[in-house]
Design a protein around this motif. Structure first.
Motif, PDB file in Angstrom:
ATOM      1  N   ARG A  60     118.407  20.856-111.047  1.00 28.73           N
ATOM      2  CA  ARG A  60     117.444  21.705-111.734  1.00 28.73           C
ATOM      3  C   ARG A  60     116.686  22.521-110.693  1.00 28.73           C
ATOM      4  N   CYS A  61     116.546  23.821-110.927  1.00 31.41           N
ATOM      5  CA  CYS A  61     115.784  24.671-110.015  1.00 31.41           C
ATOM      6  C   CYS A  61     114.289  24.423-110.174  1.00 31.41           C
ATOM      7  N   GLY A  62     113.565  24.508-109.085  1.00 29.66           N
ATOM      8  CA  GLY A  62     112.112  24.387-109.119  1.00 29.66           C
ATOM      9  C   GLY A  62     111.476  25.547-108.387  1.00 29.66           C
ATOM     10  N   PHE A  63     110.756  26.384-109.115  1.00 33.32           N
ATOM     11  CA  PHE A  63     110.094  27.553-108.548  1.00 33.32           C
ATOM     12  C   PHE A  63     108.582  27.360-108.547  1.00 33.32           C
ATOM     13  N   TYR A  64     107.911  28.110-107.677  1.00 34.37           N
ATOM     14  CA  TYR A  64     106.446  28.124-107.662  1.00 34.37           C
ATOM     15  C   TYR A  64     105.949  28.840-108.922  1.00 34.37           C
ATOM     16  N   PRO A 118     116.104  32.246-114.098  1.00 36.34           N
ATOM     17  CA  PRO A 118     115.915  31.469-115.328  1.00 36.34           C
ATOM     18  C   PRO A 118     114.608  31.812-116.030  1.00 36.34           C
ATOM     19  N   ALA A 119     114.686  31.898-117.344  1.00 35.59           N
ATOM     20  CA  ALA A 119     113.531  32.150-118.210  1.00 35.59           C
ATOM     21  C   ALA A 119     112.936  33.546-118.016  1.00 35.59           C
ATOM     22  N   LEU A 120     113.700  34.445-117.403  1.00 40.98           N
ATOM     23  CA  LEU A 120     113.280  35.839-117.292  1.00 40.98           C
ATOM     24  C   LEU A 120     114.199  36.718-118.131  1.00 40.98           C
ATOM     25  N   ALA A 121     113.718  37.895-118.481  1.00 43.81           N
ATOM     26  CA  ALA A 121     114.544  38.836-119.237  1.00 43.81           C
ATOM     27  C   ALA A 121     115.824  39.134-118.459  1.00 43.81           C
ATOM     28  N   ARG A 122     116.942  39.189-119.163  1.00 44.57           N
ATOM     29  CA  ARG A 122     118.227  39.346-118.499  1.00 44.57           C
ATOM     30  C   ARG A 122     118.298  40.628-117.675  1.00 44.57           C
ATOM     31  N   ASN A 123     117.582  41.662-118.106  1.00 44.55           N
ATOM     32  CA  ASN A 123     117.689  42.924-117.381  1.00 44.55           C
ATOM     33  C   ASN A 123     117.046  42.854-115.990  1.00 44.55           C
ATOM     34  N   GLU A 172     132.584  43.099-108.710  1.00 43.30           N
ATOM     35  CA  GLU A 172     133.137  41.734-108.626  1.00 43.30           C
ATOM     36  C   GLU A 172     132.444  40.885-107.568  1.00 43.30           C
ATOM     37  N   GLN A 173     131.606  41.491-106.739  1.00 41.44           N
ATOM     38  CA  GLN A 173     130.864  40.729-105.739  1.00 41.44           C
ATOM     39  C   GLN A 173     129.441  40.401-106.189  1.00 41.44           C
ATOM     40  N   LEU A 174     129.147  40.671-107.451  1.00 36.38           N
ATOM     41  CA  LEU A 174     127.826  40.390-108.012  1.00 36.38           C
ATOM     42  C   LEU A 174     127.930  39.213-108.967  1.00 36.38           C
ATOM     43  N   GLN A 175     126.991  38.282-108.876  1.00 40.28           N
ATOM     44  CA  GLN A 175     127.073  37.079-109.704  1.00 40.28           C
ATOM     45  C   GLN A 175     125.693  36.663-110.200  1.00 40.28           C
ATOM     46  N   LEU A 176     125.552  36.542-111.505  1.00 38.71           N
ATOM     47  CA  LEU A 176     124.342  35.991-112.109  1.00 38.71           C
ATOM     48  C   LEU A 176     124.564  34.504-112.321  1.00 38.71           C
ATOM     49  N   LEU A 177     123.805  33.669-111.628  1.00 39.48           N
ATOM     50  CA  LEU A 177     123.982  32.222-111.724  1.00 39.48           C
ATOM     51  C   LEU A 177     123.392  31.704-113.021  1.00 39.48           C
ATOM     52  N   PRO A 178     124.068  30.775-113.681  1.00 40.32           N
ATOM     53  CA  PRO A 178     123.581  30.277-114.974  1.00 40.32           C
ATOM     54  C   PRO A 178     122.311  29.455-114.832  1.00 40.32           C
ATOM     55  N   ALA A 179     121.474  29.538-115.845  1.00 40.26           N
ATOM     56  CA  ALA A 179     120.242  28.745-115.881  1.00 40.26           C
ATOM     57  C   ALA A 179     120.467  27.502-116.733  1.00 40.26           C
ATOM     58  N   ARG A 180     119.707  26.452-116.427  1.00 41.72           N
ATOM     59  CA  ARG A 180     119.763  25.232-117.213  1.00 41.72           C
ATOM     60  C   ARG A 180     118.670  25.256-118.274  1.00 41.72           C
ATOM     61  N   GLN A 181     118.791  24.400-119.248  1.00 38.30           N
ATOM     62  CA  GLN A 181     117.814  24.361-120.334  1.00 38.30           C
ATOM     63  C   GLN A 181     116.423  24.013-119.803  1.00 38.30           C
TER      64      GLN A 181
END
Length: 348
Positions: free
Chosen positions: A161-165, A202-207, A225-234
């Motif tokens: 799980r990611c943890g941000f400030y 995660p939890a931000l607008a997709r744009n 093809e060198q750009l990747q949006l990493l999936p967010a967890r619930q």
């Protein structure tokens, strides 16, 4: 781990050099490894809020638990600490920072000692995983961990799980497998293998992520093809980390910019592009943030094996110079020299 008899304490002044928490973390790691007591004063004296904050206290407590140390001064705000280590014990551990403090810096404290332990260890960590002033999870996983393997140990990481400030709440599982550490020279990047832009939002607008990636691609000329949006967890986030991975034959550099509230996506991308271009101007393999972390592990490999090593850096920060000075205090007669070409040379 080979133990040495407890000797006179190593005394560190926390206001030396860059005067931050790295003096504490490296001091704790080397105290555990050498079995020499540590006495440190003026902890984090050059910071706006000196003394032990929650993440630094968590490092002290984790080191204490791993080696059964006797500790004095381990309270919030303390500016002095006495740490008398016992034998390092491999095993399964769990450590939490009750804030967004970096759990990756906590791992940094324990990794060197557990790489020299008698058996493998597993650590569950919770806290911040992607912090502006600390190495993020993906940097440790993709840049540092492969070099640990090359040294002879192994660091396997799982981001749960990611943890941000400011919320924190991230979760990481680290598996550390010791091995005879053997140093090596790292003077060239080798052939370019791959490059990619990665975005966590995660939890931000997709744009937001789309604008960051599109701006980066436009400025650097990277294809889709060198750009990747990493999936967010619930229930993860909110948070934002934009990363550029530059993979070479001998090293992988991962450059990260942490997005902040009210900072436009385009500005985040521009900041990352500036850092990528600064790295690409050089030919040295080791970026300035990696240099600080690699110095300790490479020095330990030199110290244990009796062999010298060297690596070329894109830059040497005050942080790295301070860390090298602490390393020399514990691993005498080992010497670390930095020549004008920004090559760090370690002689046991």
């Amino acid at each position: 781990m080979t133990m040495r008899p407890i000797d006179f304490p190593v005394e560190l002044d926390g206001s030396d050099g860059e005067g931050g928490g790295q003096i504490l973390r490296t001091g704790l790691a080397l105290s555990m490894i050498t079995q020499r007591p540590l006495s440190i004063t003026k902890i984090r004296a050059r910071r706006p809020k000196p003394g032990l904050m929650r993440q630094h206290l968590a490092c002290v407590q984790a080191a204490r638990d791993v080696c059964g140390a006797t500790v004095e001064g381990d309270v919030l705000g303390s500016t002095s600490l006495q740490f008398t280590p016992g034998p390092v014990k491999a095993g399964r551990y769990g450590f939490a920072i009750a804030s967004a403090g970096s759990c990756m810096l906590l791992l940094q404290t324990l990794l060197p000692a557990l790489l020299l332990a008698d058996d493998a260890s597993e650590i569950e960590l919770s806290g911040g995983t992607h912090n502006p002033m600390a190495p993020p999870f993906h940097f440790i996983e993709q840049t540092l961990a492969p070099l640990v393997t090359r040294l002879g140990g192994r660091l396997d990481l799982e981001l749960r799980r990611c943890g941000f400030y400011p919320a924190g709440g991230g979760s990481v599982l680290a598996r550390i497998t010791p091995g005879p550490l053997v140093p090596f020279d790292l003077m060239e990047r080798g052939a370019a293998l791959d490059r990619a832009a990665l975005c966590l939002a995660p939890a931000l607008a997709r744009n937001v992520a789309q604008r960051e990636l599109e701006t980066l691609a436009s400025l650097l000329g990277w294809p889709q093809e060198q750009l990747q949006l990493l999936p967010a967890r619930q229930n993860e986030g909110p948070g934002n980390a934009l990363m550029a991975r530059l993979a070479y034959e001998h090293v992988t550099e991962l450059i990260t910019v942490i997005g902040e509230k009210s900072v436009p996506a385009e500005s985040v991308a521009h900041s990352l592009v500036d850092e990528v271009r600064r790295y690409l101007v050089h030919t040295a393999p080791v970026g300035e943030h990696l240099a600080d972390q690699l110095a300790l592990l490479m020095a330990l490999a030199c110290w244990k094996s009796g062999r010298p090593a060297a690596f070329a850096c894109t830059g040497i920060t005050p942080h790295t110079r301070t860390n090298c000075a602490v390393i020399e205090r514990f691993l005498m007669p080992l010497r670390i020299e930095i020549d004008p070409a920004q090559v760090l040379r370690i002689t046991p």
